[in-house]
Design a protein around this motif. Structure first.
Motif, PDB file in Angstrom:
ATOM      1  N   GLY B 332      40.673  42.285  31.493  1.00 56.02           N
ATOM      2  CA  GLY B 332      41.512  43.477  31.493  1.00 56.02           C
ATOM      3  C   GLY B 332      41.578  44.147  32.839  1.00 56.02           C
ATOM      4  O   GLY B 332      42.250  45.161  32.999  1.00 56.02           O
ATOM      5  N   GLY B 333      40.864  43.597  33.832  1.00 58.44           N
ATOM      6  CA  GLY B 333      40.953  44.123  35.190  1.00 58.44           C
ATOM      7  C   GLY B 333      39.957  45.221  35.516  1.00 58.44           C
ATOM      8  O   GLY B 333      39.916  45.699  36.646  1.00 58.44           O
ATOM      9  N   PHE B 334      39.162  45.652  34.561  1.00 58.06           N
ATOM     10  CA  PHE B 334      38.164  46.680  34.847  1.00 58.06           C
ATOM     11  C   PHE B 334      37.198  46.121  35.890  1.00 58.06           C
ATOM     12  O   PHE B 334      36.729  44.994  35.749  1.00 58.06           O
ATOM     13  CB  PHE B 334      37.408  47.069  33.574  1.00 58.06           C
ATOM     14  CG  PHE B 334      38.322  47.620  32.521  1.00 58.06           C
ATOM     15  CD1 PHE B 334      38.735  48.939  32.567  1.00 58.06           C
ATOM     16  CD2 PHE B 334      38.792  46.815  31.501  1.00 58.06           C
ATOM     17  CE1 PHE B 334      39.600  49.447  31.605  1.00 58.06           C
ATOM     18  CE2 PHE B 334      39.654  47.309  30.538  1.00 58.06           C
ATOM     19  CZ  PHE B 334      40.059  48.635  30.593  1.00 58.06           C
ATOM     20  N   PHE B 335      36.916  46.887  36.927  1.00 56.78           N
ATOM     21  CA  PHE B 335      36.082  46.320  37.981  1.00 56.78           C
ATOM     22  C   PHE B 335      35.044  47.300  38.508  1.00 56.78           C
ATOM     23  O   PHE B 335      35.150  48.504  38.338  1.00 56.78           O
ATOM     24  CB  PHE B 335      36.942  45.783  39.144  1.00 56.78           C
ATOM     25  CG  PHE B 335      37.702  46.829  39.919  1.00 56.78           C
ATOM     26  CD1 PHE B 335      39.031  47.073  39.643  1.00 56.78           C
ATOM     27  CD2 PHE B 335      37.092  47.537  40.945  1.00 56.78           C
ATOM     28  CE1 PHE B 335      39.743  48.022  40.369  1.00 56.78           C
ATOM     29  CE2 PHE B 335      37.795  48.489  41.675  1.00 56.78           C
ATOM     30  CZ  PHE B 335      39.122  48.737  41.381  1.00 56.78           C
ATOM     31  N   LYS B 359      30.877  50.756  34.350  1.00 52.66           N
ATOM     32  CA  LYS B 359      32.264  50.370  34.650  1.00 52.66           C
ATOM     33  C   LYS B 359      32.891  49.498  33.553  1.00 52.66           C
ATOM     34  O   LYS B 359      34.092  49.240  33.598  1.00 52.66           O
ATOM     35  CB  LYS B 359      32.323  49.595  35.970  1.00 52.66           C
ATOM     36  CG  LYS B 359      31.758  50.351  37.142  1.00 52.66           C
ATOM     37  CD  LYS B 359      32.643  51.531  37.482  1.00 52.66           C
ATOM     38  CE  LYS B 359      32.067  52.321  38.646  1.00 52.66           C
ATOM     39  NZ  LYS B 359      32.799  53.563  38.878  1.00 52.66           N
ATOM     40  N   PHE B 360      32.077  49.030  32.621  1.00 51.66           N
ATOM     41  CA  PHE B 360      32.601  48.066  31.655  1.00 51.66           C
ATOM     42  C   PHE B 360      32.325  48.449  30.194  1.00 51.66           C
ATOM     43  O   PHE B 360      32.723  47.719  29.290  1.00 51.66           O
ATOM     44  CB  PHE B 360      32.002  46.678  31.926  1.00 51.66           C
ATOM     45  CG  PHE B 360      32.304  46.167  33.306  1.00 51.66           C
ATOM     46  CD1 PHE B 360      33.552  45.645  33.607  1.00 51.66           C
ATOM     47  CD2 PHE B 360      31.363  46.222  34.314  1.00 51.66           C
ATOM     48  CE1 PHE B 360      33.850  45.183  34.872  1.00 51.66           C
ATOM     49  CE2 PHE B 360      31.644  45.769  35.597  1.00 51.66           C
ATOM     50  CZ  PHE B 360      32.890  45.242  35.872  1.00 51.66           C
TER      51      PHE B 360
END
Lengths: 305, 402
Positions: B332-335, B359-360
């Motif tokens: 999902g692009g979470f970084f 962050k996740f």
């Protein structure tokens, strides 16, 4: 036999070529303080440096740019098709597309979104503006808002630069607030608190945005910055009183100390709002305790407060 | 009759009853200090979570210990990996302890424990195999007897060791963390659901849960045949080892190797966290402002699982780590930004167990995770050697009925 003059001119030519070649090389800074300073420049200033160093787009990036374009065309056709897809179907497809796109080359993705945004193409989704995990959206009222949401998940250095351009141009509150997200991510390209507060003021100055869901969510920026100046910006805003009260209360819950500092410096925060903020104070913090103590000893406090 | 687990502190019954006659059951006796280093006592350890106390024992590998699942499973679900205090024998929790890094358990334990079934089938799954990245004991670990289930039913002599906080038969509290033994004695073991066995005439108490049930093998060596998991004042329930236990061993094996191996997907086993290792010997393109991607495909988590913990270990060799930017990108692009050109005067970028959970949290763990790296300045080549992603999830969501 080669003359000394020819040898000298040949040598000079080689040295000259070498100097030109060296001058064209990306600079390798010595491991000293100068390098650290150069690296910590704000995003806007680093644009020239990045462009000067950027290699030609790789084949992979070109292929992926084509893929993005193809996906986009299909999405547009599908969303405008008859019968139109349901909101649930739209939400699922956009979610899936976000997952797919963000697993691709992030720089190609950022470039693609920038180009697409310039083209002005858009479509309504029928979804409400809805914040989901980690501040990213779970509902996108338009495809442009969707693009800006994905932009914040693309290359962390390019995204803020692109978002900054959009912030200067857009007339939509939802787009403005979503673009701001790219400037608030940790690491490369995060805007300074001063820059963010300037954008916050820009947002607050739009009276016509106050009915937007995105605008209401954007008030959270004050809480994100978390400084007394942010609280004061919010306090001075002469907009929707209910939204303002809620935003200030949430600010005080997260940043009681900064809220009290803002109250001490600014007469704009008064009445019930001031009472609520005082109630949020942390009694374990001597500085906060002192402000509250002074407040409680104020004789001219209204009864309601 | 409902048999209870023997988890931990709880509310101990302080009132004691004075018995004029000898107890009719085998009861926990505190062992002498000189026995602590001898077999089989030296394999024992106290197991502590944030609010529970149990027992455990180092067996099979020097980096693993067994305990009862209910020691780490409570009202709020699975607890964090517990601390292990090897060979403790004192009033206070002092001395060396090892923080375990995770534990493997039977996948259906939680559902069984939550079901309030009168037959209490959860006892037949009430075991964990916890692991650490460093040895728990200096010498060899205890041997497992995977014939424990059949051996215990053969009327052989057995002994339970551990750290009871009370003697439930005498209703007396036991202060401190002193190693106790119950037995050796011969007591008939009866079948109970699953891998559990129940036996009368053996009593322990809260805190002893997870302690080993010892029997002797043909060479007269003490071997671990099961784990104490529950009981009444005059009887006990044990989880007995069988060939099935091999699934737990197989699942944990890749994790405790010197070089962490690929996770083994076993339907019957779940774990507190799963490790996804990647090994390379690849030079990052030098002075190039494009990301080089190192993907990991994750698909081992059940539908509906949400990320609860993410840790990253990483090794990039370079004479100049200030050239590097590193991101960890989830589905999902979470970084998370792992490294942003810091450390201008330092070399290798070696990170151990960096917690990037924040962050996740809450995202779907299944999908492509990527380590993205840039070496932004020319010269000083950087070579990626490895990265290990550790992911833990909440319990999977219950799929609604059709």
């Amino acid at each position: 036999m080669i003359s000394t003059r020819r040898l000298l001119s040949g040598g000079l030519f080689i040295i000259g070529t070498l100097m030109v070649w060296l001058a064209l090389q990306p600079e390798k800074s010595p491991r000293d303080q100068a390098k650290v300073i150069a690296k910590s420049r704000p995003a806007a200033a680093s644009e020239t440096l990045s462009k000067a160093h950027s290699p030609l787009p790789s084949t992979r990036s070109r292929d992926e740019a084509n893929r993005f374009a193809q996906d986009w065309e299909e999405l547009l056709r599908w969303i405008k098709s008859d019968p139109s897809p349901t909101q649930q179907e739209i939400r699922e497809r956009l979610n899936a597309l976000r997952i797919d796109w963000t697993s691709k080359d992030p720089q190609a993705l950022a470039s693609f979104i920038a180009e697409l945004f310039e083209s002005g193409v858009d479509a309504e989704t029928g979804l409400n503006f809805e914040v989901g995990l980690h501040g990213h959206l779970a509902g996108w009222p338009s495809l442009r808002v969707f693009l800006l949401d994905v932009l914040a998940l693309s290359d962390p250095e390019m995204a803020p630069r692109i978002a900054t351009r959009i912030l200067d141009q857009t007339a939509s509150a939802d787009e403005f607030v979503t673009a701001l997200r790219s400037l608030t991510r940790d690491g490369m390209g995060r805007a300074s608190n001063e820059q963010l507060l300037t954008r916050f003021q820009q947002m607050l100055s739009h009276d016509d945005w106050q009915s937007s869901r995105g605008f209401a969510e954007g008030l959270d920026l004050a809480r994100f910055v978390g400084s007394a100046e942010a609280a004061q910006s919010l306090a001075k805003w002469e907009g929707n009183p209910a939204l303002k009260r809620m935003a200030l209360d949430e600010f005080a819950a997260d940043h009681p100390r900064e809220m009290l500092e803002a109250i001490a410096d600014d007469a704009e925060i008064s009445g019930i709002q001031r009472a609520f903020s005082m109630a949020r104070a942390d009694p374990n913090d001597a500085a906060q305790l002192e402000i509250v103590d002074r407040y409680l000893r104020t004789r001219e406090l209204p009864a309601a407060e | 009759m409902k048999i209870f687990t023997l988890p931990g502190l709880g509310v101990l019954l302080i009132t004691s009853i004075s018995l004029a006659e000898e107890p009719k059951t085998a009861n926990p006796d505190r062992i002498g200090m000189r026995l602590v280093d001898q077999e089989p006592y030296r394999y024992n350890g106290a197991v502590l979570t944030t609010d529970m106390r149990g027992s455990g024992f180092c067996a099979w590998s020097r980096k693993t210990f067994f305990s009862a699942a209910h020691v780490v499973y409570g009202a709020t679900g699975w607890d964090a990996p517990p601390d292990y205090f090897p060979k403790i024998h004192s009033k206070e929790l002092t001395g060396r302890f090892v923080g375990s890094r995770g534990y493997y358990r039977w996948a259906d334990y939680a559902a069984l424990a939550d079901a309030e079934n009168f037959d209490q089938p959860e006892f037949g799954r009430d075991v964990i195999l916890a692991f650490s990245f460093s040895p728990l004991i200096t010498d060899m670990p205890a041997k497992l007897n995977l014939n424990g289930f059949s051996d215990l039913r053969g009327n052989i002599k057995s002994m339970i060791t551990g750290y009871p906080a009370e003697n439930s038969y005498l209703e007396q509290s036991i202060d401190g963390f002193f190693m106790h033994r119950t037995g050796p004695t011969i007591s008939p073991y009866q079948t109970f659901p699953g891998n559990a066995l129940t036996t009368t005439l053996i009593s322990t108490g809260t805190g002893n849960s997870g302690g080993p049930v010892w029997t002797k093998n043909a060479r007269s060596e003490w071997v671990a045949s099961g784990v104490l998991v529950g009981g009444l004042p005059s009887e006990s329930v044990v989880y007995a080892f069988s060939a099935q236990t091999n699934d737990l061993l197989r699942a944990v094996k890749p994790v405790i190797q010197k070089r962490i191996g690929e996770p083994l997907a076993l339907d019957s086993v779940s774990s507190s966290s799963t490790f996804f290792p990647s090994y390379y010997d690849e030079v990052i393109p030098d002075g190039v402002h494009e990301w080089t991607s190192f993907p990991i495909s994750v698909n081992t988590f059940p539908l509906g699982a949400k990320v609860d913990k993410v840790k990253l270990s990483l090794k990039i060799l370079t004479p100049h780590r200030g050239d590097l930017q590193v991101l960890l990108v989830g589905p999902g692009g979470f970084f998370a930004v792992i490294h942003n050109e810091g450390g201008a005067t330092e070399n290798d970028l070696i990170i151990r167990n960096l917690n990037v959970t924040e962050k996740f949290t809450g995202i779907d763990p299944n999908g492509i995770w990527e380590l993205r790296v840039q070496d932004r300045l020319v010269r000083d080549l950087a070579t990626i050697k490895s990265f290990v992603l550790e992911i833990a999830t909440t319990e999977s969501a219950v799929i609604p009925p059709p």
